[in-house]
Scaffold this active site. Structure first.
Site, PDB file in Angstrom:
ATOM      1  N   GLU A   1      -0.522  -9.264  -0.699  1.00  0.00           N
ATOM      2  CA  GLU A   1      -1.939  -9.553  -0.430  1.00  0.00           C
ATOM      3  C   GLU A   1      -2.748  -9.523  -1.719  1.00  0.00           C
ATOM      4  O   GLU A   1      -3.660 -10.340  -1.922  1.00  0.00           O
ATOM      5  CB  GLU A   1      -2.479  -8.541   0.591  1.00  0.00           C
ATOM      6  CG  GLU A   1      -1.824  -8.718   1.961  1.00  0.00           C
ATOM      7  CD  GLU A   1      -2.191  -7.639   2.961  1.00  0.00           C
ATOM      8  OE1 GLU A   1      -2.114  -6.445   2.604  1.00  0.00           O
ATOM      9  OE2 GLU A   1      -2.551  -7.980   4.096  1.00  0.00           O
TER      10      GLU A   1
ATOM     11  N   GLY B   1       0.760  -5.030   0.935  1.00  0.00           N
ATOM     12  CA  GLY B   1      -0.471  -5.077   0.151  1.00  0.00           C
ATOM     13  C   GLY B   1      -0.260  -5.686  -1.228  1.00  0.00           C
ATOM     14  O   GLY B   1      -1.191  -6.248  -1.817  1.00  0.00           O
TER      15      GLY B   1
ATOM     16  N   GLU C   1       4.904  -5.159   6.933  1.00  0.00           N
ATOM     17  CA  GLU C   1       4.156  -4.129   7.661  1.00  0.00           C
ATOM     18  C   GLU C   1       4.663  -3.927   9.085  1.00  0.00           C
ATOM     19  O   GLU C   1       4.650  -2.820   9.621  1.00  0.00           O
ATOM     20  CB  GLU C   1       2.665  -4.500   7.713  1.00  0.00           C
ATOM     21  CG  GLU C   1       1.936  -4.382   6.385  1.00  0.00           C
ATOM     22  CD  GLU C   1       1.979  -5.652   5.554  1.00  0.00           C
ATOM     23  OE1 GLU C   1       2.822  -6.545   5.834  1.00  0.00           O
ATOM     24  OE2 GLU C   1       1.175  -5.767   4.623  1.00  0.00           O
TER      25      GLU C   1
ATOM     26  N   ALA D   1       0.863  -1.178   0.000  1.00  0.00           N
ATOM     27  CA  ALA D   1       0.000   0.000   0.000  1.00  0.00           C
ATOM     28  C   ALA D   1       0.905   1.235   0.000  1.00  0.00           C
ATOM     29  O   ALA D   1       2.079   1.158   0.364  1.00  0.00           O
ATOM     30  CB  ALA D   1      -0.895  -0.017   1.230  1.00  0.00           C
TER      31      ALA D   1
HETATM   32  C1  HXC Z   1       4.992   4.519  -1.292  1.00  0.00           C
HETATM   33  C2  HXC Z   1       6.935   3.624  -2.084  1.00  0.00           C
HETATM   34  C3  HXC Z   1       6.612   2.366  -1.541  1.00  0.00           C
HETATM   35  C4  HXC Z   1       5.371   2.249  -0.846  1.00  0.00           C
HETATM   36  C5  HXC Z   1       8.519   2.208  -2.516  1.00  0.00           C
HETATM   37  N1  HXC Z   1       8.118   3.481  -2.666  1.00  0.00           N
HETATM   38  N2  HXC Z   1       7.628   1.518  -1.812  1.00  0.00           N
HETATM   39  N3  HXC Z   1       6.129   4.683  -1.955  1.00  0.00           N
HETATM   40  N4  HXC Z   1       4.623   3.350  -0.744  1.00  0.00           N
HETATM   41  N5  HXC Z   1       4.957   1.099  -0.332  1.00  0.00           N
HETATM   42  C6  HXC Z   1       8.806   4.572  -3.363  1.00  0.00           C
HETATM   43  C7  HXC Z   1       9.978   5.092  -2.559  1.00  0.00           C
HETATM   44  O1  HXC Z   1       9.562   6.019  -1.608  1.00  0.00           O
HETATM   45  C8  HXC Z   1      10.793   5.737  -3.666  1.00  0.00           C
HETATM   46  O2  HXC Z   1      10.224   6.960  -4.013  1.00  0.00           O
HETATM   47  C9  HXC Z   1      10.562   4.799  -4.845  1.00  0.00           C
HETATM   48  O3  HXC Z   1       9.374   4.079  -4.559  1.00  0.00           O
HETATM   49  C10 HXC Z   1      11.679   3.780  -5.020  1.00  0.00           C
HETATM   50  O4  HXC Z   1      11.860   3.131  -3.787  1.00  0.00           O
HETATM   51  P1  HXC Z   1      13.304   2.954  -3.093  1.00  0.00           P
HETATM   52  O5  HXC Z   1      13.073   2.644  -1.669  1.00  0.00           O
HETATM   53  O6  HXC Z   1      14.182   4.105  -3.411  1.00  0.00           O
HETATM   54  O7  HXC Z   1      13.835   1.677  -3.888  1.00  0.00           O
HETATM   55  P2  HXC Z   1      14.752   0.498  -3.367  1.00  0.00           P
HETATM   56  O8  HXC Z   1      15.907   1.034  -2.576  1.00  0.00           O
HETATM   57  O9  HXC Z   1      15.027  -0.340  -4.579  1.00  0.00           O
HETATM   58  O10 HXC Z   1      13.850  -0.326  -2.328  1.00  0.00           O
HETATM   59  C11 HXC Z   1      12.689  -0.976  -2.780  1.00  0.00           C
HETATM   60  C12 HXC Z   1      11.861  -1.464  -1.575  1.00  0.00           C
HETATM   61  C13 HXC Z   1      11.613  -0.299  -0.593  1.00  0.00           C
HETATM   62  C14 HXC Z   1      12.592  -2.596  -0.858  1.00  0.00           C
HETATM   63  C15 HXC Z   1      10.541  -2.010  -2.134  1.00  0.00           C
HETATM   64  O11 HXC Z   1      11.115   0.836  -1.325  1.00  0.00           O
HETATM   65  C16 HXC Z   1      10.643  -0.612   0.479  1.00  0.00           C
HETATM   66  O12 HXC Z   1      10.979  -1.236   1.474  1.00  0.00           O
HETATM   67  N6  HXC Z   1       9.386  -0.157   0.305  1.00  0.00           N
HETATM   68  C17 HXC Z   1       8.365  -0.320   1.328  1.00  0.00           C
HETATM   69  C18 HXC Z   1       7.850  -1.745   1.375  1.00  0.00           C
HETATM   70  C19 HXC Z   1       6.794  -1.892   2.441  1.00  0.00           C
HETATM   71  O13 HXC Z   1       7.041  -1.608   3.620  1.00  0.00           O
HETATM   72  N7  HXC Z   1       5.622  -2.363   2.035  1.00  0.00           N
HETATM   73  C20 HXC Z   1       4.491  -2.538   2.956  1.00  0.00           C
HETATM   74  C21 HXC Z   1       3.683  -1.273   2.999  1.00  0.00           C
HETATM   75  S1  HXC Z   1       2.396  -1.401   4.181  1.00  0.00           S
HETATM   76  P3  HXC Z   1      11.080   8.314  -4.036  1.00  0.00           P
HETATM   77  O14 HXC Z   1      10.073   9.374  -4.325  1.00  0.00           O
HETATM   78  O15 HXC Z   1      11.775   8.433  -2.732  1.00  0.00           O
HETATM   79  O16 HXC Z   1      12.050   8.088  -5.169  1.00  0.00           O
HETATM   80  C22 HXC Z   1       1.190  -2.251   3.386  1.00  0.00           C
HETATM   81  C23 HXC Z   1      -0.056  -2.429   4.193  1.00  0.00           C
HETATM   82  C24 HXC Z   1      -1.095  -3.186   3.443  1.00  0.00           C
HETATM   83  O17 HXC Z   1       1.305  -2.661   2.287  1.00  0.00           O
HETATM   84  C25 HXC Z   1      -2.398  -2.989   4.102  1.00  0.00           C
HETATM   85  C26 HXC Z   1      -3.576  -3.324   3.243  1.00  0.00           C
HETATM   86  C27 HXC Z   1      -3.530  -2.957   1.797  1.00  0.00           C
END
Ligand code: HXC
Length: 260
Positions: A114, A111, A134, A65
Site C-alpha cells: 500500500e 501495508g 492481510e 504494518a
Molecule cells: C512485524 C514482522 C513482520 C510484520 C516480518 N516480521 N513481517 N514483524 N510485522 N509485518 C518479523 C518476523 O516476526 C521476524 O521477527 C522477522 O521479521 C523476520 O521474519 P521471518 O518471518 O522470520 O522471515 P521469513 O521467513 O523470510 O518470512 C518473511 C515474510 C514473513 C514472508 C515477509 O515474515 C511474513 O509473512 N510476514 C508477514 C507479512 C504480512 O502478513 N504482512 C501484512 C501485515 S498486515 P523475529 O523477531 O521473529 O525474528 C498489514 C495491514 C496493513 O500490513 C493495514 C494498513 C497499514
C-alpha cells in the site's frame, strides 16, 4: 534530523528515504510511519528537492504494518485513533505534491504494498514480491490496498490477490501494470536514482502539475479530468520554466530550469 527507523539522504535534487528496520523486514510501525511523515514534510518544504525515492533493503521493501503492534489493537482503539492514519506518514504521502518513486526489492506486502502504491511509480528489482496477505491474518487491507490495487491491475487480479493473500513476483507485477519496470537487484538503486534525477531535472512546477493531473484521472470522469488537465496546461504558460524550456529548444541548447 535524527531518525530511529528510517535513513534519509539527498543527492543533488533527489532525496531518498530508506526504511530501516531490517530485523522486522521493515514492518511499518506507527513510529516508522511518523518518521516518514517528518521526512516528507522536510523534503516537501525544501526547494532544492525535486523528487523523492522511498526504498527498503534487498530482502524487504516492507513486510506490512507491524503485526506485533497490531496484535494489541482492538476495534475501539483502531477506530478512535484512526489506525493506521494516526501515524502522519500515510496522509503526508497522500498529500505530497512532488513526484515519489518506490524502489522495491524483496517483499512488498500488505501495508508495504500500500505504501508503494501510494507513491507515484514503482520500480521493482527482479527479486521483488508483492501481495496483500492481510486476509491470512483475519483482517483486510486498510491503507489503500483494495482501492489502488484494483485501479492499477484491474478487478479480477486485485480480487484474486486480496482474497487469496498470495504473492506475485516482479515479472507478474510488471505484466499486470503495477510496476513501471523491473531491473536486476544490483542495479535497482542506480536505476531509481537515474529516473528520479531525470524527473527532478525537469521543471518542478511542470512535474507537480503532471502528478496532480495524472492523479486526477482517478478522481473524476474523463470530461472533467480533461478540463482539469487543460487548465493546468494553460497555467504552465505562466511559468518561467515554460519560457526557458521552449527558448532552449529553439536555440538548440539544454534548458536551465529555475523551477519557477
Ligand atoms: C512485524 C514482522 C513482520 C510484520 C516480518 N516480521 N513481517 N514483524 N510485522 N509485518 C518479523 C518476523 O516476526 C521476524 O521477527 C522477522 O521479521 C523476520 O521474519 P521471518 O518471518 O522470520 O522471515 P521469513 O521467513 O523470510 O518470512 C518473511 C515474510 C514473513 C514472508 C515477509 O515474515 C511474513 O509473512 N510476514 C508477514 C507479512 C504480512 O502478513 N504482512 C501484512 C501485515 S498486515 P523475529 O523477531 O521473529 O525474528 C498489514 C495491514 C496493513 O500490513 C493495514 C494498513 C497499514
Amino acid at each position: 534530523m535524527i531518525y530511529e527507523h528510517i535513513r534519509t539522504e539527498t543527492d543533488g535534487r533527489v532525496a531518498r528515504i530508506t526504511l530501516d528496520r531490517p530485523e522486522a523486514m521493515n514492518a511499518l510501525s506507527v513510529a516508522l510511519m511518523e518518521e516518514v511523515g517528518q521526512a516528507l514534510a522536510l523534503f516537501g518544504a525544501d526547494d532544492g528537492v525535486g523528487a523523492v525515492i522511498i526504498t527498503g533493503n534487498e530482502k524487504a521493501f516492507a513486510a506490512g504494518a507491524d503485526i506485533k503492534d497490531m496484535a494489541r489493537l482492538d476495534y475501539t482503539a483502531a477506530m478512535t485513533r484512526d489506525f493506521p492514519f494516526n501515524a502522519g506518514g500515510w496522509e503526508a504521502l497522500n498529500r505530497f505534491r512532488k513526484p515519489v518513486i518506490a524502489a522495491v526489492s524483496g517483499v512488498c506486502l500488505g501495508g508495504g504494498c500500500e505504501l508503494a502504491m501510494a507513491c507515484d511509480l514503482i520500480i521493482a528489482a527482479d527479486n521483488a514480491r508483492f501481495g496483500q496477505p492481510e486476509v491470512k491474518l483475519g483482517i483486510m487491507p486498510g491503507a489503500g490496498g483494495t482501492q489502488r490495487l484494483v485501479r492499477a491491475i484491474g478487478k479480477a487480479k486485485a480480487m484474486e490477490l486480496c482474497l487469496t493473500g498470495r504473492m506475485m513476483d516482479a515479472g507478474e507485477a510488471e505484466r499486470a501494470g503495477l510496476v513501471a519496470f523491473v531491473t536486476p537487484l544490483d542495479s535497482l538503486q542506480e536505476r531509481a536514482l537515474e529516473t528520479a534525477r531525470t524527473i527532478a531535472g525537469h521543471s518542478l512546477p511542470s512535474t507537480m502539475m503532471i502528478k496532480e493531473s495524472v492523479n486526477q484521472a482517478f478522481e473524476s470522469p474523463l470530461s472533467s479530468g480533461l478540463v482539469f488537465e487543460r487548465r493546468l496546461f494553460q497555467g504552465t504558460f505562466a511559468t518561467a520554466d515554460q519560457a526557458e524550456g521552449m527558448a532552449a529548444f529553439v536555440e538548440k541548447r539544454r534548458p536551465d530550469f529555475s523551477h519557477r
